[in-house]
Enzyme design. Structure first.
Site, PDB file in Angstrom:
ATOM      1  N   LYS A  74     -33.892   4.489 -52.322  1.00 35.26           N
ATOM      2  CA  LYS A  74     -34.104   4.974 -50.943  1.00 35.26           C
ATOM      3  C   LYS A  74     -35.561   4.909 -50.475  1.00 35.26           C
ATOM      4  O   LYS A  74     -35.823   4.731 -49.285  1.00 35.26           O
ATOM      5  CB  LYS A  74     -33.586   6.412 -50.806  1.00 35.26           C
ATOM      6  CG  LYS A  74     -32.081   6.501 -50.689  1.00 35.26           C
ATOM      7  CD  LYS A  74     -31.662   7.957 -50.578  1.00 35.26           C
ATOM      8  CE  LYS A  74     -30.374   8.093 -49.792  1.00 35.26           C
ATOM      9  NZ  LYS A  74     -30.088   9.467 -49.416  1.00 35.26           N
ATOM     10  N   LEU A 233     -24.847  21.421 -48.711  1.00 37.73           N
ATOM     11  CA  LEU A 233     -24.763  19.959 -48.713  1.00 37.73           C
ATOM     12  C   LEU A 233     -23.819  19.434 -49.801  1.00 37.73           C
ATOM     13  O   LEU A 233     -23.399  18.286 -49.774  1.00 37.73           O
ATOM     14  CB  LEU A 233     -26.166  19.344 -48.885  1.00 37.73           C
ATOM     15  CG  LEU A 233     -26.869  18.951 -47.577  1.00 37.73           C
ATOM     16  CD1 LEU A 233     -26.795  20.016 -46.518  1.00 37.73           C
ATOM     17  CD2 LEU A 233     -28.306  18.551 -47.837  1.00 37.73           C
ATOM     18  N   TYR A 235     -20.360  18.820 -51.656  1.00 36.73           N
ATOM     19  CA  TYR A 235     -18.986  18.703 -51.144  1.00 36.73           C
ATOM     20  C   TYR A 235     -17.915  18.913 -52.207  1.00 36.73           C
ATOM     21  O   TYR A 235     -16.737  18.991 -51.882  1.00 36.73           O
ATOM     22  CB  TYR A 235     -18.756  17.375 -50.398  1.00 36.73           C
ATOM     23  CG  TYR A 235     -19.399  16.180 -51.029  1.00 36.73           C
ATOM     24  CD1 TYR A 235     -20.637  15.726 -50.579  1.00 36.73           C
ATOM     25  CD2 TYR A 235     -18.795  15.522 -52.082  1.00 36.73           C
ATOM     26  CE1 TYR A 235     -21.253  14.644 -51.163  1.00 36.73           C
ATOM     27  CE2 TYR A 235     -19.396  14.427 -52.658  1.00 36.73           C
ATOM     28  CZ  TYR A 235     -20.634  13.991 -52.195  1.00 36.73           C
ATOM     29  OH  TYR A 235     -21.238  12.905 -52.779  1.00 36.73           O
TER      30      TYR A 235
HETATM   31  P1  NAP Z   1     -33.347  16.110 -55.104  1.00 35.43           P
HETATM   32  O1  NAP Z   1     -34.248  15.207 -54.358  1.00 35.43           O
HETATM   33  O2  NAP Z   1     -33.287  16.036 -56.594  1.00 35.43           O
HETATM   34  O3  NAP Z   1     -33.720  17.611 -54.657  1.00 35.43           O
HETATM   35  C1  NAP Z   1     -33.104  18.742 -55.221  1.00 35.43           C
HETATM   36  C2  NAP Z   1     -33.931  19.985 -54.895  1.00 35.43           C
HETATM   37  O4  NAP Z   1     -33.250  21.108 -55.482  1.00 35.43           O
HETATM   38  C3  NAP Z   1     -35.348  19.969 -55.441  1.00 35.43           C
HETATM   39  O5  NAP Z   1     -36.212  20.634 -54.558  1.00 35.43           O
HETATM   40  C4  NAP Z   1     -35.200  20.768 -56.742  1.00 35.43           C
HETATM   41  O6  NAP Z   1     -36.364  21.425 -57.137  1.00 35.43           O
HETATM   42  C5  NAP Z   1     -34.187  21.802 -56.318  1.00 35.43           C
HETATM   43  N1  NAP Z   1     -33.481  22.360 -57.476  1.00 35.43           N
HETATM   44  C6  NAP Z   1     -32.751  21.683 -58.393  1.00 35.43           C
HETATM   45  N2  NAP Z   1     -32.250  22.542 -59.310  1.00 35.43           N
HETATM   46  C7  NAP Z   1     -32.712  23.774 -58.971  1.00 35.43           C
HETATM   47  C8  NAP Z   1     -32.568  25.070 -59.555  1.00 35.43           C
HETATM   48  N3  NAP Z   1     -31.828  25.270 -60.641  1.00 35.43           N
HETATM   49  N4  NAP Z   1     -33.192  26.100 -58.934  1.00 35.43           N
HETATM   50  C9  NAP Z   1     -33.935  25.917 -57.821  1.00 35.43           C
HETATM   51  N5  NAP Z   1     -34.108  24.707 -57.229  1.00 35.43           N
HETATM   52  C10 NAP Z   1     -33.499  23.659 -57.796  1.00 35.43           C
HETATM   53  O7  NAP Z   1     -31.827  15.916 -54.628  1.00 35.43           O
HETATM   54  P2  NAP Z   1     -31.317  15.560 -53.144  1.00 35.43           P
HETATM   55  O8  NAP Z   1     -31.125  14.091 -53.026  1.00 35.43           O
HETATM   56  O9  NAP Z   1     -32.182  16.278 -52.175  1.00 35.43           O
HETATM   57  O10 NAP Z   1     -29.841  16.181 -53.158  1.00 35.43           O
HETATM   58  C11 NAP Z   1     -29.677  17.568 -53.238  1.00 35.43           C
HETATM   59  C12 NAP Z   1     -28.211  17.958 -53.081  1.00 35.43           C
HETATM   60  O11 NAP Z   1     -27.731  17.564 -51.804  1.00 35.43           O
HETATM   61  C13 NAP Z   1     -27.263  17.308 -54.102  1.00 35.43           C
HETATM   62  O12 NAP Z   1     -26.296  18.254 -54.464  1.00 35.43           O
HETATM   63  C14 NAP Z   1     -26.636  16.175 -53.309  1.00 35.43           C
HETATM   64  O13 NAP Z   1     -25.341  15.838 -53.805  1.00 35.43           O
HETATM   65  C15 NAP Z   1     -26.543  16.806 -51.931  1.00 35.43           C
HETATM   66  N6  NAP Z   1     -26.533  15.806 -50.846  1.00 35.43           N
HETATM   67  C16 NAP Z   1     -25.442  15.779 -50.028  1.00 35.43           C
HETATM   68  C17 NAP Z   1     -25.416  14.886 -48.976  1.00 35.43           C
HETATM   69  C18 NAP Z   1     -24.199  14.855 -48.076  1.00 35.43           C
HETATM   70  O14 NAP Z   1     -24.040  13.889 -47.327  1.00 35.43           O
HETATM   71  N7  NAP Z   1     -23.392  15.885 -48.072  1.00 35.43           N
HETATM   72  C19 NAP Z   1     -26.495  14.031 -48.738  1.00 35.43           C
HETATM   73  C20 NAP Z   1     -27.613  14.094 -49.588  1.00 35.43           C
HETATM   74  C21 NAP Z   1     -27.604  14.997 -50.636  1.00 35.43           C
HETATM   75  P3  NAP Z   1     -37.546  20.676 -57.947  1.00 35.43           P
HETATM   76  O15 NAP Z   1     -38.137  19.700 -56.970  1.00 35.43           O
HETATM   77  O16 NAP Z   1     -38.445  21.760 -58.326  1.00 35.43           O
HETATM   78  O17 NAP Z   1     -36.873  19.988 -59.088  1.00 35.43           O
END
Ligand code: NAP
Length: 294
Positions: A74, A233, A235
Site C-alpha cells: 500500500k 473496523l 468484520y
Molecule cells: P496496523 O497498521 O497494524 O495498525 C494497528 C494499530 O492497532 C496500531 O496502532 C497498533 O499499535 C494497534 N494495536 C495492535 N494491537 C494492539 C493492542 N493489543 N493494544 C493496543 N493497540 C494495539 O493495522 P491496520 O491496517 O490499521 O488494520 C487495523 C484493523 O482494521 C485490522 O483489524 C484490520 O482488519 C481492520 N481493517 C478493516 C478494514 C475494513 O474495510 N473493514 C479496512 C482496513 C483495516 P502499534 O502501532 O503500537 O503496534
C-alpha cells in the site's frame, strides 16, 4: 447475468498483495460483475515485495484496467505510480489503482468506505461532535481523514506507543487536520469516553480467534453515552466484544463489513466509470462467503 466465460475480450481487474489468497475482494467484485452482466473478471495476484515494479509493468502490458492494493504494497507502490490523488497523498497509502491515459493512477477508497454509513444511515451534523479513534496504524489514517471530511469538531487518537503516536501526529502537521487532532496514550481513554460521540476501533483487538477481547474495558465502556456510535473496523466476529459492550450501553453499533463493501463500491465506480454498482449483491456475497447470517 453472465456465465462468467473468460474470452479474449474479457477485461481484467484484480488485487495485488502478498499473501493474497485470503483476500475477500474477488468474492464481492466478481459478484458485482456477474450481476451487472459485464465481460470483466477480478483476479488475485500474489506479488512478492521485490517483484512489485516488474509486476505493475506486467499488469499494464497485459491490459489490466485497474487493481486493488493490499498489504504489503500500500505504501511502497506510491513511487511506482505516475500520479496519486490528494486523498491517497493525505493518508500516505494507495488501495486502488486505475489505468488513465496509459499511466497508473493511485487513490485510496478506504475513506469513502469508512464514511459511507456515517453519511447515509447515521447521517447528522457532525460539526460539534467528538471522535475518539483507538489505534494509530494504517486504517486509523483513513478514519482520521474521514472524520475531518465529515466535519468533526475534535478528533482524538489513542495509541499505546508514544514515539509512534508522535510520528502519527507530526505526519498531519501540514494538513488542516492538525487543528482538530490530538493524540493520547491509553491512560487518557477513561477521561475521553464520556464526551465521545463516535468511538472507532482500528486496532485488531477482538479479531478472530481472540473474540473475548475488547480494546475498551467494562468500566470505561459504562461511561459511553447512550446514542453514541461505536464503529469497529473488524468484520469477523459479528458483533465483536467491543460492539456487544457498546450495544449494551445503548450505543449504535457499526461493524467493519460495510466499510469493506463500500471501499469496493468506490473502486468499482472508478474502474467501470459508472455509478450504479450493486452494493447489496456485494454485501450478500461477502456475508455468504463469511458464513454470516443473512
Ligand atoms: P496496523 O497498521 O497494524 O495498525 C494497528 C494499530 O492497532 C496500531 O496502532 C497498533 O499499535 C494497534 N494495536 C495492535 N494491537 C494492539 C493492542 N493489543 N493494544 C493496543 N493497540 C494495539 O493495522 P491496520 O491496517 O490499521 O488494520 C487495523 C484493523 O482494521 C485490522 O483489524 C484490520 O482488519 C481492520 N481493517 C478493516 C478494514 C475494513 O474495510 N473493514 C479496512 C482496513 C483495516 P502499534 O502501532 O503500537 O503496534
Amino acid at each position: 447475468m453472465t456465465n462468467n466465460m473468460i474470452t479474449g475480450k474479457t477485461k481484467l481487474l484484480g488485487v495485488i498483495g502478498y499473501p493474497v489468497e485470503h483476500s475477500l475482494s474477488p468474492v464481492m467484485h466478481n459478484a458485482a460483475i456477474a450481476q451487472l452482466g459485464l465481460d470483466y473478471t477480478y483476479i488475485p495476484f500474489p506479488i512478492e515485495p521485490d517483484k512489485l515494479e516488474i509486476a505493475i509493468a506486467g499488469l499494464a502490458a497485459v491490459g489490466v484496467i485497474g487493481f486493488n492494493v493490499t498489504i504489503p504494497h500500500k505504501q511502497t507502490i506510491i513511487p511506482l505510480l505516475a500520479e496519486i490523488t490528494p486523498l491517497a497523498q493525505t493518508i500516505g497509502a494507495v488501495n486502488t489503482v486505475s489505468r488513465q491515459n496509459q499511466q497508473w493512477v493511485g487513490t485510496n477508497t478506504d475513506i469513502e468506505g469508512f464514511i459511507a454509513p456515517l453519511q447515509t444511515t447515521y447521517k447528522q451534523d457532525w460539526s460539534e461532535k467528538i471522535a475518539v479513534i483507538l489505534g494509530n496504524g494504517g486504517a486509523a489514517r483513513a478514519v482520521v481523514a474521514g472524520c475531518q471530511q465529515l466535519g468533526f469538531a475534535e478528533i482524538h487518537v489513542v495509541g499505546r506507543n508514544f514515539p509512534k503516536l508522535e510520528e502519527f501526529r507530526r505526519s498531519w502537521e501540514n494538513s488542516p487536520i492538525a487543528e482538530i487532532l490530538e493524540t493520547h496514550t491509553w491512560d487518557d481513554l477513561s477521561r475521553l469516553i464520556p464526551q465521545t460521540h463516535l468511538l472507532v476501533n482500528t486496532t485488531p483487538i477482538g479479531m478472530y480467534p481472540k473474540v473475548d477481547e475488547s480494546p475498551v474495558n467494562a468500566d470505561e465502556m459504562a461511561n459511553l453515552s447512550t446514542g453514541a456510535i461505536a464503529y469497529d473496523l473488524i468484520y469477523i466476529p459479528q458483533p465483536t466484544k467491543f460492539l456487544q459492550q457498546a450495544k449494551q450501553q445503548g450505543a449504535i453499533a457499526i461493524d467493519g463489513l460495510e466499510m469493506l463493501v463500500q471501499q469496493g463500491v468506490a473502486a468499482l465506480k472508478i474502474w467501470l466509470q459508472q455509478d450504479n454498482i450493486p452494493v447489496d449483491i456485494m454485501r450478500q456475497a461477502l456475508q455468504k462467503h463469511l458464513g454470516l447470517n443473512l
